[in-house]
Enzyme design. Structure first.
Site, mmCIF file in Angstrom:
data_model
loop_
_atom_site.group_PDB
_atom_site.id
_atom_site.type_symbol
_atom_site.label_atom_id
_atom_site.label_comp_id
_atom_site.label_asym_id
_atom_site.label_seq_id
_atom_site.Cartn_x
_atom_site.Cartn_y
_atom_site.Cartn_z
ATOM 1 N N TRP A 1 59.310 35.912 -63.669
ATOM 2 C CA TRP A 1 58.021 36.324 -63.094
ATOM 3 C C TRP A 1 57.021 35.177 -63.000
ATOM 4 O O TRP A 1 56.002 35.280 -62.357
ATOM 5 C CB TRP A 1 57.432 37.474 -63.913
ATOM 6 C CG TRP A 1 58.118 38.789 -63.738
ATOM 7 C CD1 TRP A 1 59.360 39.015 -63.211
ATOM 8 C CD2 TRP A 1 57.591 40.090 -64.067
ATOM 9 N NE1 TRP A 1 59.653 40.362 -63.201
ATOM 10 C CE2 TRP A 1 58.584 41.043 -63.723
ATOM 11 C CE3 TRP A 1 56.405 40.532 -64.628
ATOM 12 C CZ2 TRP A 1 58.401 42.420 -63.924
ATOM 13 C CZ3 TRP A 1 56.224 41.896 -64.827
ATOM 14 C CH2 TRP A 1 57.199 42.830 -64.472
ATOM 15 N N GLU B 1 59.670 23.858 -63.565
ATOM 16 C CA GLU B 1 58.203 23.853 -63.578
ATOM 17 C C GLU B 1 57.673 23.438 -64.950
ATOM 18 O O GLU B 1 56.640 22.772 -65.057
ATOM 19 C CB GLU B 1 57.672 25.236 -63.168
ATOM 20 C CG GLU B 1 57.869 25.467 -61.668
ATOM 21 C CD GLU B 1 58.105 26.908 -61.268
ATOM 22 O OE1 GLU B 1 57.805 27.826 -62.057
ATOM 23 O OE2 GLU B 1 58.608 27.124 -60.150
ATOM 24 N N GLU C 1 69.366 25.408 -60.727
ATOM 25 C CA GLU C 1 68.289 25.628 -59.766
ATOM 26 C C GLU C 1 67.898 24.317 -59.098
ATOM 27 O O GLU C 1 67.110 23.535 -59.661
ATOM 28 C CB GLU C 1 67.056 26.197 -60.470
ATOM 29 C CG GLU C 1 67.296 27.518 -61.156
ATOM 30 C CD GLU C 1 65.986 28.276 -61.359
ATOM 31 O OE1 GLU C 1 65.866 29.362 -60.797
ATOM 32 O OE2 GLU C 1 65.099 27.767 -62.051
ATOM 33 N N GLY D 1 62.976 34.148 -58.698
ATOM 34 C CA GLY D 1 61.528 34.071 -58.855
ATOM 35 C C GLY D 1 60.827 35.076 -57.953
ATOM 36 O O GLY D 1 60.719 36.257 -58.273
ATOM 37 N N GLY D 2 60.389 34.610 -56.802
ATOM 38 C CA GLY D 2 59.576 35.414 -55.885
ATOM 39 C C GLY D 2 60.111 36.821 -55.638
ATOM 40 O O GLY D 2 59.362 37.805 -55.725
#
Ligand code: PGA
Length: 250
Positions: free
Chosen positions: A11, A97, A167, A234-235
């Site tokens: 999320w 990230e 990823e 993710g999205g």
């Protein structure tokens, strides 16, 4: 025994705790699929309410990060026993990230991985190359280095239960999904690397996800690859689409 697929939502920094409860309630009926382990990795402040909301469903609530110390003067960090105390079983470690914006390195990833295992939490260990690295032709070398450092001092018994998320950084949040062949090639290289570090049995048991713009359209082909055991999403994990992704095989 065939590996069970594992599909996890990441999320990131989205949804307030009350929005998280609403989203879990919305997705709960959509993500039922007994062929798949389903994990929602949510912001730390939403773990407890999301867990309450997920009760009685097949959803496991995971964390997006964790610190490698037990307790002490580490303002703002979350300790492993804080996660286990509320029943967390999965934690994302070393997302790109976190590496880019919060200075995580292969070494801190390794410390966190060891700490997670020590507490019986399954780490979802992220690796991936940048676009420049891919264009330079050093993707596999780079990933092998990330994996070798992440697994330093991890026992074969622990490694068997780990989850690795491949990823490619250039595919995260860009809508640019890796081709099925690219994703399979790297996931296979990761499995070969695990076999080199440990043995064939460990390599056959470890689960390797693909992540980076996974959508309900790309999921079925990606997850049908021999070395891709699910995805880190993710999205699309914040939308009803996640139900279709989890049910990629229906
Ligand atoms: P994305 O994110 O699906 O939005 O590309 C994947 C991830 O960062 O884990």
């Amino acid at each position: 025994m065939p590996r069970k697929k594992i599909i996890a939502g990441n999320w990131k920094m989205n949804k307030t705790p009350s929005e998280a409860v609403a989203l879990v309630n919305e997705l709960k009926p959509l993500v039922a699929n007994e062929d798949v382990d389903v994990v929602f990795c949510v912001p730390a402040i939403s773990i407890i309410p999301a867990m309450e909301a997920a009760k009685g469903s097949n959803i496991s609530i995971g964390a997006e990060n964790m610190y490698f110390q037990e307790s002490g003067a580490y303002t703002g960090e979350i300790a492993p026993n804080m996660l286990t105390d509320v029943g967390v079983k999965y934690v994302i470690i070393g997302h790109s990230e976190r590496r880019e914006y919060f200075a995580e390195t292969d070494e801190t990833v390794n410390k966190k991985v060891l700490k997670a295992f020590e507490h019986g939490i399954t780490p979802i260990i992220c690796c991936g190359e940048s676009l420049t690295q891919r264009e330079q032709g050093i993707t596999i070398d780079w990933i092998r280095q990330q994996i070798k450092i992440a697994f330093l001092d991890v026992t074969p018994e622990q490694a068997k239960t780990a989850v690795i998320a491949y990823e490619p950084i250039w595919a995260i949040g860009t809508g640019k999904v890796a081709t099925t062949a690219q994703a399979q090639e790297v996931c296979k290289a990761i499995r070969d690397c695990i076999e080199e570090i440990y043995d064939k049995d460990t390599a056959q048991q470890i689960r390797i996800q693909y992540g980076g713009s996974v959508s309900k359209d790309s999921a079925p082909e990606l997850f049908a690859q021999p070395d891709i055991d699910g995805g880190l999403v993710g999205g699309a994990s914040l939308k009803p689409d996640f139900g279709a992704i989890v049910n990629y095989n229906k």
